[in-house]
Design an enzyme around this catalytic site. Structure first.
Site, PDB file in Angstrom:
ATOM      1  N   LYS A   1       0.904  -1.351   0.044  1.00  0.00           N
ATOM      2  CA  LYS A   1       0.084   0.005  -0.004  1.00  0.00           C
ATOM      3  C   LYS A   1       0.764   1.134  -0.097  1.00  0.00           C
ATOM      4  O   LYS A   1       0.632   2.151  -0.714  1.00  0.00           O
ATOM      5  CB  LYS A   1      -0.969  -0.033   1.349  1.00  0.00           C
ATOM      6  CG  LYS A   1      -1.922  -0.827   1.539  1.00  0.00           C
ATOM      7  CD  LYS A   1      -3.084  -0.518   2.574  1.00  0.00           C
ATOM      8  CE  LYS A   1      -2.091  -0.582   3.772  1.00  0.00           C
ATOM      9  NZ  LYS A   1      -2.130  -1.724   4.539  1.00  0.00           N
TER      10      LYS A   1
ATOM     11  N   ARG B   1      -9.493   2.276   8.826  1.00  0.00           N
ATOM     12  CA  ARG B   1      -9.477   0.904   9.128  1.00  0.00           C
ATOM     13  C   ARG B   1     -10.437   0.177   9.710  1.00  0.00           C
ATOM     14  O   ARG B   1     -10.257  -1.122   9.888  1.00  0.00           O
ATOM     15  CB  ARG B   1      -8.037   0.972   9.940  1.00  0.00           C
ATOM     16  CG  ARG B   1      -6.637   0.808   9.495  1.00  0.00           C
ATOM     17  CD  ARG B   1      -5.702   0.970  10.655  1.00  0.00           C
ATOM     18  NE  ARG B   1      -4.528   0.057  10.474  1.00  0.00           N
ATOM     19  CZ  ARG B   1      -3.376   0.268   9.858  1.00  0.00           C
ATOM     20  NH1 ARG B   1      -3.356   1.368   9.325  1.00  0.00           N
ATOM     21  NH2 ARG B   1      -2.495  -0.479   9.507  1.00  0.00           N
TER      22      ARG B   1
ATOM     23  N   ARG C   1      10.809  -5.960   4.980  1.00  0.00           N
ATOM     24  CA  ARG C   1      10.417  -4.529   4.797  1.00  0.00           C
ATOM     25  C   ARG C   1      11.388  -3.812   5.637  1.00  0.00           C
ATOM     26  O   ARG C   1      11.844  -3.984   6.574  1.00  0.00           O
ATOM     27  CB  ARG C   1       9.148  -4.215   5.221  1.00  0.00           C
ATOM     28  CG  ARG C   1       8.795  -2.739   4.991  1.00  0.00           C
ATOM     29  CD  ARG C   1       7.215  -2.360   5.197  1.00  0.00           C
ATOM     30  NE  ARG C   1       6.335  -2.992   6.240  1.00  0.00           N
ATOM     31  CZ  ARG C   1       5.193  -2.827   6.409  1.00  0.00           C
ATOM     32  NH1 ARG C   1       4.472  -2.291   5.285  1.00  0.00           N
ATOM     33  NH2 ARG C   1       4.535  -3.302   7.645  1.00  0.00           N
TER      34      ARG C   1
ATOM     35  N   ARG D   1      11.242  -1.593  11.105  1.00  0.00           N
ATOM     36  CA  ARG D   1      10.195  -1.057  12.024  1.00  0.00           C
ATOM     37  C   ARG D   1       9.975  -1.950  12.968  1.00  0.00           C
ATOM     38  O   ARG D   1      10.159  -3.237  13.009  1.00  0.00           O
ATOM     39  CB  ARG D   1       8.516  -0.813  11.274  1.00  0.00           C
ATOM     40  CG  ARG D   1       8.677   0.163  10.520  1.00  0.00           C
ATOM     41  CD  ARG D   1       7.438   0.210   9.752  1.00  0.00           C
ATOM     42  NE  ARG D   1       6.173  -0.468  10.364  1.00  0.00           N
ATOM     43  CZ  ARG D   1       4.976  -0.275   9.901  1.00  0.00           C
ATOM     44  NH1 ARG D   1       4.903   0.259   8.539  1.00  0.00           N
ATOM     45  NH2 ARG D   1       3.851  -0.867  10.484  1.00  0.00           N
TER      46      ARG D   1
ATOM     47  N   ARG E   1      -1.607  -7.830  13.931  1.00  0.00           N
ATOM     48  CA  ARG E   1      -2.094  -6.890  12.988  1.00  0.00           C
ATOM     49  C   ARG E   1      -2.797  -7.383  11.986  1.00  0.00           C
ATOM     50  O   ARG E   1      -3.668  -6.904  11.126  1.00  0.00           O
ATOM     51  CB  ARG E   1      -0.960  -6.087  12.064  1.00  0.00           C
ATOM     52  CG  ARG E   1      -0.427  -4.610  13.409  1.00  0.00           C
ATOM     53  CD  ARG E   1       1.267  -4.699  13.376  1.00  0.00           C
ATOM     54  NE  ARG E   1       1.700  -3.969  11.934  1.00  0.00           N
ATOM     55  CZ  ARG E   1       2.733  -4.408  11.455  1.00  0.00           C
ATOM     56  NH1 ARG E   1       3.764  -5.125  12.012  1.00  0.00           N
ATOM     57  NH2 ARG E   1       2.978  -3.861  10.364  1.00  0.00           N
TER      58      ARG E   1
HETATM   59  P1  ADP Z   1       0.517  -1.485   8.905  1.00  0.00           P
HETATM   60  O1  ADP Z   1      -0.390  -1.484   7.826  1.00  0.00           O
HETATM   61  O2  ADP Z   1       1.731  -2.522   8.645  1.00  0.00           O
HETATM   62  O3  ADP Z   1       0.087  -1.818  10.312  1.00  0.00           O
HETATM   63  P2  ADP Z   1       0.961   1.338   9.448  1.00  0.00           P
HETATM   64  O4  ADP Z   1       2.417   2.284   9.329  1.00  0.00           O
HETATM   65  O5  ADP Z   1      -0.268   1.632   8.267  1.00  0.00           O
HETATM   66  O6  ADP Z   1       1.352  -0.083   9.169  1.00  0.00           O
HETATM   67  O7  ADP Z   1       0.385   1.433  10.717  1.00  0.00           O
HETATM   68  C1  ADP Z   1       1.036   1.220  11.995  1.00  0.00           C
HETATM   69  C2  ADP Z   1       0.371   1.202  13.130  1.00  0.00           C
HETATM   70  O8  ADP Z   1      -0.203   2.324  13.482  1.00  0.00           O
HETATM   71  C3  ADP Z   1      -0.788   0.275  13.167  1.00  0.00           C
HETATM   72  O9  ADP Z   1      -0.596  -1.348  13.569  1.00  0.00           O
HETATM   73  C4  ADP Z   1      -1.861   1.163  14.197  1.00  0.00           C
HETATM   74  O10 ADP Z   1      -1.326   0.653  15.582  1.00  0.00           O
HETATM   75  C5  ADP Z   1      -1.703   2.229  13.946  1.00  0.00           C
HETATM   76  N1  ADP Z   1      -2.472   3.033  12.908  1.00  0.00           N
HETATM   77  C6  ADP Z   1      -2.124   3.342  11.797  1.00  0.00           C
HETATM   78  N2  ADP Z   1      -3.117   3.842  11.478  1.00  0.00           N
HETATM   79  C7  ADP Z   1      -4.265   3.607  11.989  1.00  0.00           C
HETATM   80  C8  ADP Z   1      -5.733   3.880  12.065  1.00  0.00           C
HETATM   81  N3  ADP Z   1      -6.439   4.252  10.954  1.00  0.00           N
HETATM   82  N4  ADP Z   1      -6.438   3.544  13.368  1.00  0.00           N
HETATM   83  C9  ADP Z   1      -5.825   3.031  14.424  1.00  0.00           C
HETATM   84  N5  ADP Z   1      -4.463   2.791  14.329  1.00  0.00           N
HETATM   85  C10 ADP Z   1      -3.686   3.093  13.079  1.00  0.00           C
END
Ligand code: ADP
Ligand code: ZN
Length: 221
Positions: A13, A88, A127, A162, A174
């Protein structure tokens, strides 16, 4: 132009969003990147968000939704945004609709990336991200490695893994949350007639950059 990236962790993504953003000049807004920047800088928001992120849980809506609302109201996203990591959950999607309505905007396109499950965990483990917060480029040591090992092609800063990508419990959590809460958004946006599903998989030799290229070509038509 409001575009949303959907797809499980590891589908690419962020890569697709970054490439489209570069080509069409609409900013990529990654809630995960915003949280990580705040965690690095130890801001109150970062300290709070890290309690959830380190365990692989979602950050509560009381924190996440106002954050996104502020970004969408800002000058930076005047021409639009490519939302990467938000919404999400169905509740977030509904709140996003309300926010956009107030701004006289709407969701124009939702890109849903699908990747076979067996590839996802491997993709998360391989990654790497640029440590330069202004750059944040993403690499994959197997699928698209940087030219020089451990160094960002774009800015020369060191790359790192990360924290939540090196923790197998956080990875599992996740992916579970994706299945439980985020996957229903596919149907939500299909019903609105804005969904576009794209498969990204090594098995068909179709990578994130191929998907991005096609979408950009179509947008430019
Ligand atoms: P990934 O898609 O690999 O989980 P992201 O960088 O999108 O990685 O997000 C990292 C973390 O940030 C998520 O696991 C979550 O804890 C938090 N996060 C990101 N976007 C949201 C969201 N829209 N709502 C709630 N938590 C979020
Ligand atoms: Zn970089």
């Amino acid at each position: 132009m409001i575009m949303i990236m959907l797809g499980a962790q590891g589908t690419g993504k962020g890569t697709v969003a970054g490439l489209i953003s570069e080509k069409i000049g609409i900013p990529q807004i990654s809630t995960g990147d915003i949280f990580r920047k705040n965690i690095n800088e130890k801001t109150p928001l970062g300290i709070e968000a890290d309690k959830y992120i380190s365990k692989g849980n979602l950050v509560p809506d009381e924190i996440t939704v106002p954050l996104v609302e502020n970004v969408l109201k800002s000058e930076e996203t005047k021409e639009g945004a490519i939302l990467d990591g938000f919404p999400r959950t169905l509740e977030q999607a509904e709140k996003l609709d309300e926010i956009l309505k107030r701004l006289n905007k709407k969701v124009d396109m939702v890109i849903n990336l699908t990747t076979p499950k067996e590839e996802l965990i491997d993709r998360m483990l391989t990654r790497r991200v640029c440590t330069n917060q202004e750059c944040k480029a993403t690499y994959n040591i197997k699928l698209h490695p940087p030219v020089k090992e451990g160094i960002c092609d774009k800015c020369g800063s060191p790359l790192k893994q990360r924290a939540d990508d090196s923790d197998s419990e956080a990875i599992k959590r996740r992916l579970e949350i994706y299945e439980e809460k985020t996957s229903s958004l596919v149907e939500f946006y299909r019903n609105k007639g804005v969904l576009r599903t794209e498969k990204v998989s090594i098995s068909i030799n179709r990578m994130a950059k191929d998907v991005a290229k096609e979408i950009v070509e179509e947008l430019n038509k």
